[in-house]
Scaffold this active site. Sequence first.
Site, short mmCIF file in Angstrom:
data_model
loop_
_atom_site.label_atom_id
_atom_site.label_comp_id
_atom_site.label_asym_id
_atom_site.label_seq_id
_atom_site.Cartn_x
_atom_site.Cartn_y
_atom_site.Cartn_z
N VAL A 1 -53.38 31.44 101.18
CA VAL A 1 -53.60 30.09 100.48
C VAL A 1 -54.61 30.04 99.28
O VAL A 1 -53.91 29.50 98.07
CB VAL A 1 -54.08 29.02 101.47
CG1 VAL A 1 -54.53 27.68 101.14
CG2 VAL A 1 -53.09 28.65 102.78
N ALA A 2 -55.59 30.57 99.40
CA ALA A 2 -56.57 30.55 98.25
C ALA A 2 -56.00 31.40 97.20
O ALA A 2 -56.26 31.23 96.03
CB ALA A 2 -57.83 31.33 98.73
N ASP B 1 -41.30 17.49 53.76
CA ASP B 1 -40.86 16.67 52.80
C ASP B 1 -41.97 16.60 51.89
O ASP B 1 -43.15 16.76 52.26
CB ASP B 1 -40.44 15.23 53.48
CG ASP B 1 -39.64 14.27 52.34
OD1 ASP B 1 -39.36 14.79 51.51
OD2 ASP B 1 -39.83 13.24 52.58
N ASP C 1 -37.01 12.09 57.91
CA ASP C 1 -37.24 10.76 58.30
C ASP C 1 -35.90 9.96 58.25
O ASP C 1 -35.67 8.64 58.62
CB ASP C 1 -38.21 10.11 57.06
CG ASP C 1 -37.65 10.39 55.50
OD1 ASP C 1 -36.48 10.81 55.52
OD2 ASP C 1 -38.64 10.11 54.63
N GLU D 1 -61.37 37.85 95.32
CA GLU D 1 -61.22 37.48 96.49
C GLU D 1 -60.58 38.59 97.21
O GLU D 1 -60.93 38.95 98.48
CB GLU D 1 -61.02 36.03 96.92
CG GLU D 1 -61.73 34.97 96.22
CD GLU D 1 -60.89 33.55 96.12
OE1 GLU D 1 -59.99 33.38 97.00
OE2 GLU D 1 -61.59 32.82 95.36
N THR E 1 -64.36 26.25 93.16
CA THR E 1 -64.33 27.13 92.12
C THR E 1 -63.15 26.81 91.30
O THR E 1 -63.06 27.07 90.12
CB THR E 1 -64.55 28.62 92.51
OG1 THR E 1 -63.49 28.98 93.22
CG2 THR E 1 -66.07 28.91 92.99
N ASP E 2 -61.86 26.63 92.03
CA ASP E 2 -60.65 26.34 91.32
C ASP E 2 -60.51 24.87 90.72
O ASP E 2 -59.61 24.47 89.85
CB ASP E 2 -59.43 26.62 92.14
CG ASP E 2 -59.15 28.15 92.46
OD1 ASP E 2 -60.03 28.84 91.55
OD2 ASP E 2 -58.24 28.55 92.80
#
Length: 904
Positions: free
Chosen positions: A297-298, A344, A631, A700, A728-729
């Site tokens: 998950v991390a 232009d 334009d 990690e 931290t995230d």
Amino acid sequence: MQTSWLRTTEEAASDLATTSWYPLDPLEIARRLETSIASGLDSEVVPSRRARFGTNELPELRREGPLRLFLRQFQDFMIAILLAAAVTAGIVGDPKDAIAILVIVLLNALVGAVQQFRADRAIAALRKLTEPCARVVRNGQELDLPAVELVPGDVALIAAGDLVPADLRLVEVADLRLDESLLTGESAGTQKQCEALAEPSLAIAEQTNMAFRGTLVTNGRGRGVVVATGSGSELGSIALLLQAQRRAATPLQARLARFGRALGLTVLAICALIFVSGLLRGEPPLLMFLTAVSLAVAAIPEALPAIVTVALALGAKQMSRHRALIRNLPAVETLGSVSTICSDKTGTLTQNRMRAEQFQIGAQPTSALRGAETSIAGLRLQEALALSNDVRSDAIGGLRGDPTEIALYRSAVDAGVPVEEWRRQLPRVAEIPFDSTRKCMTTLHTSQPGVTRVFCKGSPERVLPLCSHSIGSTGRGGPIDRDAWLRAADELAHAGYRVLAFASRELPQVAVPVDAARIECELGFAGLVGLIDPPREEARAAVEECIAAGIVPVMITGDHPGTASAIAHRVGILRETDEVLSGPEIARLSQAELVQHTQTARVFARVSPEQKIAIVEAFQAGGNFVAMTGDGVNDGPALKRANIGVAMGDKGTDVARAAADMVLLDDNFATIVRAVREGRRIFDNVRKFIRYTMTSNAGEIWTLFLAPFMGLPIPLLPIHILWINLVTDGLPGLAFSAEPAETDLMRRPPRPPNESIFAHGMWQQILWVGLMIGALSIGSQAWAISRNAAYWQTVVFTVLTFSQLFNALGTRSQSASLFRLGVTSNRPMLGALLATAGLQLAVIYWAPLQKLFSTRALPLFDLACCLAASSLVLAALEVEKWLVRNKRLYTPEATAQRNAQASN
């Protein structure tokens, strides 16, 4: 006001939806809608009609509310497994751990929901900024209003270049043609008329007296009564079908999503290895399962695409503050790839305001008209500038009239001429207007009783043949040297000026109407005036910044080559070795030859809208990533063909804005450059965030993967892993979007559009920084265990957390030292890091959190050692940046040098 026909909201809406308007004549329509075709609605009835019919907005898919966004965070498969495992752990094991995991997962979901909510809100705000305007008649006056304010019964005016703002029953047309392909699928334009149609049940394509919302006016003009708005319009009835059920991902988001899936499989394989190795070591199966799932998950960056959306949307909102409105979100990430800007001239590089700069009374031109009245010729020229025009002051002190005449008028005022006093002293008694045959304009003024003074202005080629002599310093001069004056006019024209000649004579009192042939003859030549639309003050600096950034600025204009070249020289686009191509020259070139010319051509003049597409394609064929300004109605295809279409917000048409990716609210070339700079900054910061996230996650993974192979116990509990991922995230990650632009940002070459997000050494950095964080964490674990410290797991927890915070500081730039950037230059980042550090210390030292996270208080010496070990990540990153600055890492120069050494 309540009426017999407009009853309740539901009944009124039903009546409008079911009424066929094309068989009704204009008077019947006006009667039913209680409006006036000539003067429109009374503004007093507008609020009541808006209350009945609602605003003129298309129905949208409802945005997900905060609760739904929160619940959607739990749809991820790995999150579901983690929750199931946590509940199981709470039933068969320690409920405290299960509760802690659930709390962390809920906090993570809350952060994800907030990020998605911010992204949706930012995108909705951008959509609000792009709402079109409409020209409406109310109370007999023409007004420019947001189209959303239209109500049934309003009288709207449409012209070439406009998007039709609501369903209109046309009551007046002038060669009106619409592109209705949005509704009918037919690419050919539809000619419109305003007579009633008797045939029943006509298809949309056959309702030639109707103009439907969202269709484009390609030619002519028209007036129509609004008969349906919002969801009651034809477009509104199918709006939900036209909208994508899901917002399309940007190219960057798509690439990150694919990368995330591939990385997810790798992480799952590593987590499986960790789970199996733990079982083989005799670890509790439930603990190992929770650890493996928590790491998955991390470590799987499933939130990357969502956070990129936040960064891009907030960046686009920031651009709008710099007068650049982003219409398509992918344009933000691709702006950094722009290598050619086709701009232009008028109003973009120039001020769109003519100015008289050169005056030639004698042999040499001068930029100063003040003091010219000391000679009769100079006095007559000043009088002509002041009197021979139709300029008038408006109610707010501005000037109204032809732009050229306003420029001449201003030059007289700037020279100190008492214009209004002279107008009273020499009142105009007659004029001979400009026409395309004579190409000059003549005014007659009474200078004294019985005497008429004549002033004539026009092109030198037409005025000089009307002159018999020059006006000298004291009066009538000698014979005129027409060839010399024509040469002088040519010199001014080649310098980019529009040249006008002025002449004068005095006659006895003239009877009105006047005979041009008798008046415009035997004139005395007074002098020449050179006018130019001067460059914007900031244009040259913007062009220089472009060139320094490796971007080629190119001018594409319908103006004369001489004028275009002069402006291009002034702003720095055209150098001596560069080429100027005109429309006729382009027409004679093949596409391959045009591609070749794009290497040296920097000015394209007298260009037709169709040739703009060929020019864009030629630059693209040469490997360029092109931003193109436009334009007009016919600029739409070229804007769509360009990689980045840029429309003018001030003078541009709705058609051009609809085709563009970006709209300049001030029509300024410098704004394009600012947008490119901002786009580069945003993409730079997205890469920094990705680099930071991936290196931290890698740390990690390495920590938990390698520790068992080194004979060490599982370094972290599942709750530790989830906590690190949360703190931290979250805050530090988002703070990267506030990182200021690096000093060399606009000295780098454009980024290749297909360049990998992991280019410039990112994957190498992910590998070595991740390994370093893992090594420091495992090393601190071994050090603590060797000292028989019961708090060894807290040591690993602390080192891993603070290593990622130091990593965030070091990742703020790939080349500039943190000490040069300054710790306080990104205050949101500093605040996020301090907050995260405070939370981590609370988990270590506050008793309630100690119990929840199974931590123990660290002695100050051990805490200092943890911080010192973590800071080595920042030190290593600073060494890497020193190597990058010295071109020894991740640069083309360094790569070429290494290849050369290898070949030797």
